[in-house]
Write an enzyme that holds these catalytic residues in place. Structure first.
Site, PDB file in Angstrom:
ATOM      1  N   HIS A  33       0.831  -1.225   0.000  1.00 49.43           N
ATOM      2  CA  HIS A  33       0.000   0.000   0.000  1.00 49.43           C
ATOM      3  C   HIS A  33       0.859   1.267   0.000  1.00 49.43           C
ATOM      4  O   HIS A  33       0.420   2.317   0.464  1.00 49.43           O
ATOM      5  CB  HIS A  33      -0.950   0.041   1.202  1.00 49.43           C
ATOM      6  CG  HIS A  33      -1.677  -1.245   1.445  1.00 49.43           C
ATOM      7  ND1 HIS A  33      -2.907  -1.518   0.888  1.00 49.43           N
ATOM      8  CD2 HIS A  33      -1.328  -2.349   2.157  1.00 49.43           C
ATOM      9  CE1 HIS A  33      -3.284  -2.741   1.276  1.00 49.43           C
ATOM     10  NE2 HIS A  33      -2.345  -3.265   2.031  1.00 49.43           N
ATOM     11  N   SER A  50      14.419  21.771 -16.271  1.00 53.17           N
ATOM     12  CA  SER A  50      13.234  22.578 -16.538  1.00 53.17           C
ATOM     13  C   SER A  50      13.676  23.911 -17.118  1.00 53.17           C
ATOM     14  O   SER A  50      14.717  24.447 -16.745  1.00 53.17           O
ATOM     15  CB  SER A  50      12.468  22.801 -15.240  1.00 53.17           C
ATOM     16  OG  SER A  50      11.626  23.926 -15.367  1.00 53.17           O
ATOM     17  N   LYS A  92      15.402  21.757 -11.060  1.00 53.88           N
ATOM     18  CA  LYS A  92      14.786  20.499 -11.470  1.00 53.88           C
ATOM     19  C   LYS A  92      15.718  19.549 -12.223  1.00 53.88           C
ATOM     20  O   LYS A  92      16.526  19.958 -13.034  1.00 53.88           O
ATOM     21  CB  LYS A  92      13.579  20.777 -12.363  1.00 53.88           C
ATOM     22  CG  LYS A  92      12.474  21.510 -11.655  1.00 53.88           C
ATOM     23  CD  LYS A  92      11.595  20.585 -10.877  1.00 53.88           C
ATOM     24  CE  LYS A  92      10.463  20.120 -11.752  1.00 53.88           C
ATOM     25  NZ  LYS A  92       9.565  19.233 -11.014  1.00 53.88           N
ATOM     26  N   GLU A 114       9.343   8.321 -17.105  1.00 56.03           N
ATOM     27  CA  GLU A 114       7.992   8.859 -17.317  1.00 56.03           C
ATOM     28  C   GLU A 114       7.499   8.564 -18.729  1.00 56.03           C
ATOM     29  O   GLU A 114       6.358   8.177 -18.946  1.00 56.03           O
ATOM     30  CB  GLU A 114       7.976  10.381 -17.081  1.00 56.03           C
ATOM     31  CG  GLU A 114       8.054  10.769 -15.640  1.00 56.03           C
ATOM     32  CD  GLU A 114       8.217  12.272 -15.463  1.00 56.03           C
ATOM     33  OE1 GLU A 114       7.550  12.817 -14.588  1.00 56.03           O
ATOM     34  OE2 GLU A 114       9.008  12.904 -16.194  1.00 56.03           O
TER      35      GLU A 114
END
Ligand code: ARG
Length: 460
Positions: free
Chosen positions: A160, A281, A287, A294
């Site tokens: 979980h 970024s 970043k 992804e």
């Protein structure tokens, strides 16, 4: 004769094909990538025709040399593809006749584009499956190598996404190895059904020429020949089977990607991905984004979509060949490209993962990961498991209030919850003791990880 005299069916038609229809129905824009397989299939077919006496040796030689010449031209980038000639098969055949004259027209004896395309796809997919298996193996080896380095690196295991029990990082990585091992066997298994020759089925019913299909199969490296001509020209279940295996691989890579993304977030900070696999970024200078995982997580969606598309493509088709089948190629090719690319980038990325052992360890230390170990300890001291569960629950509540891990409590504090607890409890409350205790095949103990690494090297 119509004005479309370059088309093989010109004899029956009075009017030329509508210009838009011609472009709309053409497949050469995408099926040209099968040119090597198309030519290999044609060479084998011509050789078989010569063997059974349908072509003379000289005719066969002219055809084979002509086809090799065309293959060279295509690979050199000197071949002009024409939509007027619809697909890869007719483009090559027409170029052959242009080059060697009328004898070129004899190549298409005893075959149809229907069995030709079914053969080409099998040959193409067989080659690509081998390349994919190579990338898959490279990724598996990278996982084994990293697992070996981290046989005793401890991190929290989750259920979980809540801290559950401490595990070793090597054990975690080998879970991915196992998934890929099943993926590998699915691809290998599909190859067996794929590697059967449909050529000789002709348009749908077979052919009147005295063909020798076993001979052609041998030349092309097929294990056997298909049993039924109608089935051979119309079914694409091997494409669906491949796309299904590809979907499972992409699903696995997508889950793996998700973990890499979470682990590299500042809130976890378990790993750092190599800079060459990340981007920055344009606006936020701090970043470093995990773009590669992804993107792979995203690509899984299109591969699943292709699987649905292919199933739907087939479901309404009566026997035998229908033009619908031309729609099998783009989803198949896109699946191959994206799967191969995803595996390649993963295999390159995994060895560049920097593992932050200390952060992993600290995270395992939080969240009462050894609570089950304390309960198991109480059971060895004669306490029933249900009672032990309750005792440990109270100890955890105390720990939350006091901001203390179980291993940080004093013996007398622990004894407040059960007088069965003695000094030896601290051996099981450490993370090292917890993982070492799970020492059986399939367990997380470092000794087991080392043994599993050895076995994995042999299995891959
Ligand atoms: N381009 C076609 C395909 O991809 C080749 C087979 C065409 N056969 C036919 N009878 N129209 O399926």
């Amino acid at each position: 004769m119509s004005q479309d005299s370059d088309k093989p069916w010109a004899g029956r038609f009075n009017e030329p094909t509508d210009a838009f229809v011609e472009a709309f129905t053409a497949s050469v824009g995408f099926d040209q990538r099968m040119y090597r397989q198309d030519i290999a299939g044609s060479i084998a077919h011509a050789s078989m025709l010569a063997k059974v006496g349908v072509l003379t040796k000289d005719e066969c030689k002219l055809i084979v040399d002509g086809l090799k010449h065309i293959e060279q031209k295509i690979s050199d980038g000197n071949f002009t593809w024409s939509t007027r000639l619809e697909d890869v098969h007719m483009n090559i055949e027409s170029a052959l006749t242009e080059n060697i004259g009328n004898v070129g027209k004899k190549l298409h004896t005893g075959r149809s584009r229907n069995d030709q395309v079914a053969t080409d796809i099998r040959l193409y997919l067989r080659d690509e499956t081998q390349l994919i298996l190579g990338e898959l193996k490279r990724l598996q080896v990278a996982l084994i190598d990293l697992a070996e380095q981290h046989a005793d690196t401890i991190l929290p295991g989750f259920t979980h996404l809540q801290t559950a029990q401490p595990i070793t990082f090597g054990h975690h990585l080998l879970a991915w190895f196992e998934m890929l091992q099943r993926d590998q066997s699915r691809l290998e298994d599909g190859l067996k059904r794929m590697n059967v020759l449909p050529l000789g089925s002709a348009a749908l019913a077979g052919t009147t020429y005295p063909i020798d299909r076993e001979y052609t199969a041998g030349l092309l490296g097929f294990d056997s020949v298909t049993e039924n001509s109608l089935d051979s020209v119309s079914d694409r279940d091997f494409v669906i089977e491949f796309t299904s295996a590809a979907s499972l691989i992409m699903m696995h890579l997508s889950r793996f990607s998700e973990e890499l993304i979470i682990w590299s977030a500042a809130q976890f900070d378990f790993i750092e991905l190599g800079e060459s696999f990340c981007t920055g970024s344009s606006i936020m200078p701090q970043k470093k984004n995990p773009d590669v995982p992804e993107l792979i997580r995203g690509k899984s969606g299109r591969v699943f979509g292709h699987l649905m598309g292919l199933l739907t493509l087939m479901k309404g088709q009566p026997l035998a060949y229908n033009k619908d089948n031309q729609e099998d190629k783009e989803p198949l090719f896109d699946t191959i490209d994206n799967l191969k690319g995803s595996l390649k980038v993963f295999a390159d990325m995994v060895p560049n993962i920097q593992v932050k052992k200390e952060n992993m360890y600290q995270a395992a230390f939080k969240g009462f990961a050894t609570a089950t170990d304390l309960a198991d300890y109480l059971v060895t001291k004669g306490v029933a498991f249900r009672d032990a569960h309750e005792v440990v629950g109270s100890a955890v509540r105390f720990g939350i209030e006091q901001d203390k891990d179980l291993s940080e409590m004093s013996l007398s504090e622990l004894q407040n919850f059960s007088d069965a607890i003695e000094q030896d409890v601290f051996e099981v409350l450490t993370l090292e003791g917890s993982v070492a205790a799970r020492n059986h095949i399939g367990g997380t103990a470092p000794a087991q990880v080392k043994a599993a690494v050895k076995r994995a090297r042999k299995r891959v």
